[in-house]
Design a protein around this motif. Structure first.
Motif, PDB file in Angstrom:
ATOM      1  N   GLU A 121     -26.574 104.635 -27.544  1.00  0.00           N
ATOM      2  CA  GLU A 121     -26.424 105.425 -28.762  1.00  0.00           C
ATOM      3  C   GLU A 121     -25.632 106.719 -28.549  1.00  0.00           C
ATOM      4  OE1 GLU A 121     -27.220 104.192 -31.614  1.00  0.00           O
ATOM      5  OE2 GLU A 121     -28.574 102.571 -31.043  1.00  0.00           O
ATOM      6  N   ARG A 122     -25.335 107.079 -27.286  1.00  0.00           N
ATOM      7  CA  ARG A 122     -24.575 108.303 -27.009  1.00  0.00           C
ATOM      8  C   ARG A 122     -23.077 108.108 -27.234  1.00  0.00           C
ATOM      9  NH1 ARG A 122     -27.533 107.401 -22.546  1.00  0.00           N
ATOM     10  NH2 ARG A 122     -25.659 107.107 -21.303  1.00  0.00           N
ATOM     11  N   PRO A 132     -21.143 103.136 -37.450  1.00  0.00           N
ATOM     12  CA  PRO A 132     -22.275 102.414 -36.856  1.00  0.00           C
ATOM     13  C   PRO A 132     -21.782 101.347 -35.875  1.00  0.00           C
ATOM     14  CG  PRO A 132     -22.029 101.878 -39.189  1.00  0.00           C
ATOM     15  CD  PRO A 132     -21.030 102.935 -38.873  1.00  0.00           C
ATOM     16  N   GLU A 133     -22.122 101.524 -34.604  1.00  0.00           N
ATOM     17  CA  GLU A 133     -21.665 100.605 -33.560  1.00  0.00           C
ATOM     18  C   GLU A 133     -22.413  99.284 -33.564  1.00  0.00           C
ATOM     19  OE1 GLU A 133     -19.123 100.961 -31.636  1.00  0.00           O
ATOM     20  OE2 GLU A 133     -18.689 103.035 -32.123  1.00  0.00           O
ATOM     21  N   TYR A 134     -23.641  99.302 -34.013  1.00  0.00           N
ATOM     22  CA  TYR A 134     -24.489  98.126 -33.886  1.00  0.00           C
ATOM     23  C   TYR A 134     -24.846  97.563 -35.260  1.00  0.00           C
ATOM     24  CZ  TYR A 134     -24.567  99.898 -29.196  1.00  0.00           C
ATOM     25  OH  TYR A 134     -24.165 100.343 -27.958  1.00  0.00           O
ATOM     26  N   GLU A 135     -23.797  97.406 -36.069  1.00  0.00           N
ATOM     27  CA  GLU A 135     -23.963  96.881 -37.415  1.00  0.00           C
ATOM     28  C   GLU A 135     -22.755  96.010 -37.739  1.00  0.00           C
ATOM     29  OE1 GLU A 135     -25.716  99.424 -40.752  1.00  0.00           O
ATOM     30  OE2 GLU A 135     -23.555  99.462 -41.143  1.00  0.00           O
ATOM     31  N   LEU A 136     -22.985  94.905 -38.408  1.00  0.00           N
ATOM     32  CA  LEU A 136     -21.913  94.006 -38.815  1.00  0.00           C
ATOM     33  C   LEU A 136     -21.783  94.036 -40.328  1.00  0.00           C
ATOM     34  CD1 LEU A 136     -22.931  90.906 -36.664  1.00  0.00           C
ATOM     35  CD2 LEU A 136     -21.175  92.592 -36.130  1.00  0.00           C
TER      36      LEU A 136
END
Length: 154
Positions: A121-122, A132-136
């Motif tokens: 998350e850093r 958002p890196e962890y979203e599709l």
């Protein structure tokens, strides 16, 4: 395709239209940043392009309904003006009613969590905006059905 002064690049657009022949062409949202939408409209029509995707030169199609309505009234049956940008199940009927549009562009997206198990998350790959890196973002068939139902209920 636009020139630096916001005018349409008629010469290069004509080349692309010729290269794409016999495919149908949609002039995308570059129309929304043209200096003179009425001049651009006529140029696009004269190039034989079938449709213009536009928010009416505003942030969203809802905000752009005054120009969209004028453009649709201006073109009669010479080209399709397709409102797009920020269209939701809540505003689609209003946009159709206020503009007289025969076609609408919707994304029908929904967000899903990423399948990544490990998450740092850093770090953000989206630069300063911290996307958002962890979203599709995927197309949701139920959402598209919702748009169809919203229009048919009007």
């Amino acid at each position: 395709m636009l020139l630096a002064d916001g005018q349409g690049d008629v010469e290069r657009t004509a080349q692309l239209v010729a290269l794409a022949h016999p495919l149908k062409i949609t002039f995308h949202r570059a129309f929304d940043v043209t200096a003179d939408p009425y001049k651009a409209l006529e140029e696009i029509v004269n190039l034989g392009i079938e449709r213009i995707l536009t928010s009416g030169q505003e942030k969203s199609a809802l905000e752009g309904t005054p120009l969209l309505s004028k453009l649709i009234g201006e073109v009669a049956d010479r080209i399709i003006i397709m409102p797009g940008g920020g269209i939701t199940e809540r505003n689609i009927n209003r946009i159709v009613q206020e503009t007289g549009a025969r076609e609408i562009h919707v994304s029908g997206r929904k967000k899903l969590p990423s399948l990544m198990v490990y998450r740092n998350e850093r770090v953000s790959m989206g630069g300063d905006l911290r996307l958002p890196e962890y979203e599709l973002s995927v197309v949701d068939a139920d959402k598209i059905t919702g748009f169809r139902q919203a229009i048919s209920l009007a």
